[in-house]
Scaffold this motif. Sequence first.
Motif, PDB file in Angstrom:
ATOM      1  N   LYS A 279       2.461   1.553  -3.423  1.00 22.45           N
ATOM      2  CA  LYS A 279       1.755   2.116  -4.437  1.00 22.45           C
ATOM      3  C   LYS A 279       1.377   3.593  -4.267  1.00 22.45           C
TER       4      LYS A 279
ATOM      5  N   ARG B 108      -0.798  -7.907  -4.388  1.00 19.63           N
ATOM      6  CA  ARG B 108      -1.731  -7.487  -3.247  1.00 19.63           C
ATOM      7  C   ARG B 108      -3.142  -8.576  -3.327  1.00 19.63           C
ATOM      8  N   ASN B 109      -3.676  -8.813  -4.491  1.00 23.30           N
ATOM      9  CA  ASN B 109      -4.647  -9.846  -4.758  1.00 23.30           C
ATOM     10  C   ASN B 109      -4.218 -11.163  -4.518  1.00 23.30           C
TER      11      ASN B 109
ATOM     12  N   ASP C 200      -0.425  -4.614  -7.733  1.00 23.43           N
ATOM     13  CA  ASP C 200      -1.730  -5.023  -7.463  1.00 23.43           C
ATOM     14  C   ASP C 200      -2.199  -6.453  -7.621  1.00 23.43           C
TER      15      ASP C 200
ATOM     16  N   GLU D 177       0.842  -2.379 -11.462  1.00 22.87           N
ATOM     17  CA  GLU D 177       0.044  -3.556 -12.064  1.00 22.87           C
ATOM     18  C   GLU D 177       0.825  -4.865 -11.314  1.00 22.87           C
TER      19      GLU D 177
ATOM     20  N   GLN E  38       0.865  -1.213   0.037  1.00 25.58           N
ATOM     21  CA  GLN E  38       0.164  -0.085   0.085  1.00 25.58           C
ATOM     22  C   GLN E  38       1.101   1.197   0.001  1.00 25.58           C
TER      23      GLN E  38
END
Length: 238
Positions: free
Chosen positions: A173, A227-228, A224, A221, A170
């Motif tokens: 990002k 993170r997913n 992300d 990307e 986080q």
Amino acid sequence: MKKYYLHNGVESSGPFDLSELEIKQITATTPVWFSGLPDWKTAAEIEELQVLLKVSPPPFKTLEPETEKIAKEKVKKSKIMGLHKNTFYLVLLFVVLFIGSFVLNILEENRKEELSKINHQTEIENRQFLLKERELKEQNERLAEQQRLEEERIAKEKKDTINKRLSEIQIGKIEIQTLLDEAKNKLIKANNFQLFRTPDEKSREINALQAEISHLKSELEILDNERNQLELELERLH
């Protein structure tokens, strides 16, 4: 006057003189002792006592009639160990039955004792088996509890690691997004700013900013996607 002592095999008596010995009716085998005699002797071995010894005639045997003698012999032949044959056989049968019953009782007692020992041993073995089974069950429960605690510890460590990485993602990002916004602003300015630059310089600057924007978007990307995946892993751990 010489005095004599007598012995009845248990104790001695006396002293007696010859007249008193006559009243005692001693026999040839009666033990006698007097002063000067080294050891006891029988009355027959002492000369002066011979006159006192009485000779008893043997018992008179009457002659049995021939028929009575034959009858007695028949009765004698019809007896075994002083019993009539029938009585003897009945007694023998009773003795055999008694001995057999006694032996059977002994065998039965031995069999009961053996069975009791076997049952006692079986009971001990069953108790030992149940004790071992309980110990094994408790050991398995302890191992299962230890495994559960270890799994919880590992899961907690994974959760902490994932949550820490999600926080880092986080923050990353936010930093990349800031850089991306700055690069986009620079690209806008580069497109609009024309003073003191040649077309080649402008083109190179725009290309560099576009490459930086593309790189920052790629990093966003990647973060992300990571993170997913971490969020899915965190759901499975719950």
